[in-house]
Structure formats: C-alpha cells, structure tokens
Design a protein around this motif. Sequence first.
Motif, short mmCIF file in Angstrom:
data_model
loop_
_atom_site.label_atom_id
_atom_site.label_comp_id
_atom_site.label_asym_id
_atom_site.label_seq_id
_atom_site.Cartn_x
_atom_site.Cartn_y
_atom_site.Cartn_z
N VAL A 135 1.11 -1.28 0.24
CA VAL A 135 -0.09 0.30 0.08
C VAL A 135 1.56 1.35 0.12
N ALA A 136 1.64 1.08 0.63
CA ALA A 136 3.24 1.75 0.50
C ALA A 136 3.23 2.76 -0.42
N ALA A 137 3.97 1.43 -1.33
CA ALA A 137 4.16 1.13 -2.53
C ALA A 137 3.60 2.23 -3.38
N PHE A 138 2.71 1.74 -3.87
CA PHE A 138 1.54 1.84 -4.95
C PHE A 138 0.02 1.63 -4.86
N GLY A 139 -0.60 1.15 -3.61
CA GLY A 139 -1.66 1.45 -3.10
C GLY A 139 -2.19 -0.27 -3.47
N ILE A 140 -3.88 0.29 -2.97
CA ILE A 140 -4.61 -1.31 -3.31
C ILE A 140 -4.69 -2.04 -4.64
N ALA A 141 -3.74 -1.69 -5.88
CA ALA A 141 -4.02 -2.62 -6.98
C ALA A 141 -3.64 -3.85 -6.85
N ASP A 142 -4.88 -3.81 -7.75
CA ASP A 142 -4.78 -5.25 -8.55
C ASP A 142 -3.70 -5.85 -9.58
N ARG A 143 -2.49 -5.90 -9.62
CA ARG A 143 -1.40 -5.85 -10.27
C ARG A 143 -0.14 -6.12 -9.67
N PRO A 144 0.27 -6.38 -10.39
CA PRO A 144 1.89 -6.98 -9.71
C PRO A 144 2.53 -5.25 -9.95
N PRO A 145 3.59 -5.20 -8.88
CA PRO A 145 4.36 -3.76 -8.66
C PRO A 145 5.12 -4.17 -9.58
N ALA A 146 5.69 -2.69 -10.38
CA ALA A 146 6.75 -2.60 -11.17
C ALA A 146 7.74 -2.33 -10.64
N PRO A 147 9.11 -2.77 -11.22
CA PRO A 147 10.41 -2.39 -10.90
C PRO A 147 10.94 -1.28 -10.05
N ALA A 148 9.65 -0.28 -10.07
CA ALA A 148 10.56 0.79 -8.78
C ALA A 148 9.53 0.26 -7.74
N GLU A 149 8.93 0.25 -7.76
CA GLU A 149 7.69 0.34 -6.85
C GLU A 149 8.03 -1.12 -6.04
N LEU A 150 8.97 -1.90 -6.48
CA LEU A 150 9.32 -3.20 -5.68
C LEU A 150 10.39 -3.31 -4.69
N ALA A 151 11.21 -2.36 -5.70
CA ALA A 151 12.72 -1.60 -5.33
C ALA A 151 11.99 -0.92 -3.84
N GLU A 152 10.50 -0.21 -3.66
CA GLU A 152 10.52 0.76 -3.20
C GLU A 152 9.87 0.42 -1.26
N MET A 153 9.45 -0.88 -1.99
CA MET A 153 8.84 -1.71 -0.90
C MET A 153 10.19 -2.58 -0.29
N ARG A 154 11.71 -3.36 -0.89
CA ARG A 154 12.64 -3.69 -0.32
C ARG A 154 12.94 -3.02 0.37
N ARG A 155 13.52 -1.23 -0.05
CA ARG A 155 14.09 -0.40 0.61
C ARG A 155 13.73 0.09 1.85
N CYS A 156 11.45 -0.19 1.84
CA CYS A 156 11.63 0.07 3.07
C CYS A 156 11.07 -1.11 4.17
N LEU A 157 11.23 -2.26 3.36
CA LEU A 157 11.26 -3.85 4.49
C LEU A 157 12.92 -4.07 4.63
N GLU A 158 14.09 -3.46 4.62
CA GLU A 158 14.99 -2.72 5.04
C GLU A 158 14.96 -2.08 5.87
N GLU A 159 14.26 -0.92 5.92
CA GLU A 159 14.47 0.21 6.56
C GLU A 159 14.04 -0.60 8.66
N ALA A 160 13.07 -1.65 8.21
CA ALA A 160 11.73 -1.36 8.87
C ALA A 160 12.99 -2.65 9.96
N LEU A 161 13.76 -3.97 8.88
CA LEU A 161 14.37 -4.34 9.92
C LEU A 161 15.76 -3.73 10.39
N GLU A 162 16.43 -2.80 9.72
CA GLU A 162 17.30 -2.47 10.21
C GLU A 162 16.80 -2.06 11.74
N ALA A 163 15.38 -1.04 11.86
CA ALA A 163 14.59 -0.04 12.81
C ALA A 163 14.71 -1.92 14.31
N GLY A 164 14.45 -2.48 13.60
CA GLY A 164 14.54 -3.50 14.89
C GLY A 164 13.43 -4.78 14.30
#
Length: 525
Positions: free
Chosen positions: A148-177
């Motif tokens: 949802v943070a990367a591209f909303g409640i959409a019924d489709r796969p993420p674009a490469p940039a959107e998947l990269a944003e999801m991965r960035r947010c996940l890594e930030e969360a893991l780093e934070a604890g």
Amino acid sequence: MSRYAVTGGLVADGGGGEPEPGDVLVDGERIAVVGPPGAFSGVPEIDASGLVVAPGFIDAHSHADNAPFLAADDTTKILQGVTTEIVGNCGFSLAPRGDAATYTEYVSRLFPQVEPTWTGFPGFLAAADAGGYVTNHCPLVGHGTLRVAAFGIADRPPAPAELAEMRRCLEEALEAGAFGLSSGLIYPPGAYAGTEELIALAAALGPGRVYATHLRAEGAHLIPAIEEALRVAADTGCRAQISHLKSVGRSNRGGVGRALALLDRARESGLPVRQDAYPYAASSTSLTAALPPSYLAGDAPAVLARLCAPDAARRLARDLADGPPGWENRVALAGWDAMLITDTASGAHVGRTLAEVAADLRADPVEALIHVLVSERLRVSAVTFWMDEDDVRAALAHPHTMIGSDGLPPGTAGRPHPRLYGTFPRILGRYVREAGVLTLGEAVRRMTALPAAWFGVPDRGRIAPGLIADLVAFDPVTVRDTGDYHDPAGAPEGIAWVAQAGRLTVTDGRHLGVRAGRRLLPARS
C-alpha cells in the motif's frame, strides 16, 4: 521488592519437562538462581504454594500493534499470563505509511482509528515507544502495508521501481528492529501478489528472521498454499512461520494431518519452518473476506460502488458460485448460518448470523451480505464456525506448534472472538487438564521457550539464571477461560500473578495499571 524469592511452587522452566518443586531467586530484573525448595533465606518471599511458576507466555500471533496508542491499558493478554506478543501479523502493520488517505483506508480494515504521526517504520516505533507497552512487543512488518505504501490497493504486480521501494521500506524496518515480514494472502492487496514478489522481499530477511504467512488458502487448496510458503523459505533461506494452521470447511476435515505431514517432510529436508495455532474451532476476520478478491481492489468507495451497481446481487451470487481459481469461498465452505457477525460500524446485526440477517430482511442471503457491507461501509467483523475439533487438536498436539491468540486489535467494539481474552488459560484448562492433548510441561514450552528461540525473543522464554524475570504463576487445577462467542470478554480464572522484569504487574486477576512492557530487539542468531 528488587530482590525476592518465589517459594513453595512447582517450576515449569519452559524446557518441556513436567513441573518440579523449586524456588526462584529474583534479583532486580533478572533471575539469579533456581534452587531446591527452601534454598533461599533472608530475602522477602512470594508464596507460590499450590501454583505452577512458568516463564511469561509469548503470544506467537497477535494484532495488538495499536495498543501503545490507546488511552486505556490493553489488559487482554497480560491477564492471561502473556508478557510478550509478536505483532504485525497477516500482512497488516501500522507502518510504513505512503499516501495518507490510502493508508487510512487500508489500516482501518483491521485496526480501530489510528492517527499516525509517522511515515517510516522507525518513526512508528518511536511513537509506540513513547506511548508505552503493557506487554513486550516484537514487531513484524506487513507485506500488505509495504504494498500500500508503494502503490496502493491495486490488483496488479508491482513495477520494478515499486518493488524496489517495498524492499527499501522492508530493509529500513529490519534495520530499525522488526523481527521479520508477514503476509496475508487472502486479504487485498496481499491476495494480488505473486510468489516471485514474496521471494524478492523475503530475500532481505536472512536466516535469522521470520516470514510469517497467512496462507493463500486454508481449505481444499491448503497443501499448495503451504508449498508456496515452503518455496519462499527454500529460495531465500529465511524462517517460514505458518500462521494459525487450520483446515476449513466441512469437506476438508482431516486436512491438518496432511498439512503437518508435509511440514514434517520439509523440516526433515532441512527447511526451517514452524506453525502456530489457536485452541478454538472458529475463526474470525473481516466480513469482506467473503467477497472474491476482485471486488476488493481500490479504496472503499470503489468497493462500495461495485456492491451498489445494478444487478450486483446477481453477479455476486454467480461469482460466489464460480470464483477465480485457487480462491476459497468462505460462504460455500461454511454456510450462511455459520457466519456470526461480531462487530459493525453502527452496532447493528451484532450477534446474528448472516442467515438470520437475511431472514430479518426477508432477503436472499447474498442480498443480506451486500446490505450489511454497504450499510456499515465495509466495517464488519464476523466469526466463522467451519473447523473440526479433531483438526484443532491435531495442530495443538504437534511438537512444532506455538500458541497464538490471533485476536482482533484492542479497542475493537462489538463482541470479538473469545480467543482475544482466553487463549492461554484455555490451553492449560481445556487441552491440558481436561482433554490431555498436551502435558503441562509441554504446553508451557509451546507458549514460552519454543517461540522465544524461533522468533529471537531476547533473554526470555525459560526460567534460568541470567534471564529476564518475566514470570506467571497459575493454579493448574482451576486455570481456565470463561468467555464464549456471545459473551467473549470474560476474565480468565486461575492466573494468580504476573511479573515483568521482576516487577509484579498482575495480582489476583487485576492489572496494577503500569505499562511495564518494552519493545524488544531481535536476539542475534
């Protein structure tokens, strides 16, 4: 008391053996010594005669992410003897936050109103820390919230940039604890994700963090759904946690045994996988889960527009009969009379099944479903009676099963599933003392040492020198849950007291009004 001895009780240390007489010396926040009866003198004592003293219970599957932001203390878990909760399950977490309106629409599908002051996961953790915790929290980050943070409640796969944003947010969360990643693959937008998307994200976890998944299916397609989770673990090296393992639908009785056999074979091959379960034969979730996934794409106005369109009831009836491949129709699996409404935005229909609502409205059940969802603006929760008691017992009996409440978030109105209030006393009363599904020592292990080691909960889960003195004392003869589906909020009986980091916070079934919990950081594996 900063230094005291717990004396006269039976100690269930979390290792799985039966409780034995012993005394526990607590010094400050930690357990100093575990010794034989009468080993300690000259220090204040807490008399535990007639009680079992165990490590504080760990709820392996909780949705209490919002508890720090409530004005009232959330005592639903601490009164059960739970001192630590794994939160952020089923793809739902309260961070990260993208577009404000879309975020609010998404999180409101599970959580009572939250007013975020944060954007990323670190900001969420800081805000939760400021609010304080009744129990210790070990947060997961939700795949649905990332999407949802990367591209909303959409019924489709993420674009490469959107998947990269999801991965960035996940890594930030893991780093934070964050302790790991969760997914909810029956809920939009998780239902729209492919396996490769899940693998791309879980690759960030590494071998010490957990991917906890609400499977894509829990009925006829249970085995393929588990195989998907196993593939994520195999391709990434992370730990896979099967959330609330069950087999749903009258035609799928016995499915838990087949699922456990598959999981055992995976463990024998070296895959790190565990499961959790709750001790009830009914589940609970939003009533929107009865709709095919295509009805739920987009924001609430888009969903409501579909339900209010001309011939919506006719088309929905057709789609319920001929749903998409792999989607499991909860109406067909349970029946209209097995879906009990437990909460709505207005309070209407609570305590009625959908069959009863249809009779009240003199309408077809599909029309009643649409009426309830539209009139309540999609804010409807329901309990579904569609599991078999033998399957519940099979899941609980397995040595790799942890215990999770899976209760609705605190602050939810209506009549939540009684598991929110009674899961852990119910294990000890119904499934240990009465049914003998578990021995007492083994039940304590499933609720303490097993989840502590698996999730990386630091310095907890055992009664041993040097560990944090999170303790619960209960009467093995009287401990039990008291709530039911029509009156769920009954306080458990037989929990004598609870200590958190050596400090008594529950006595005689009463919370002492202190938020003594903490947000924990994953232990180094």
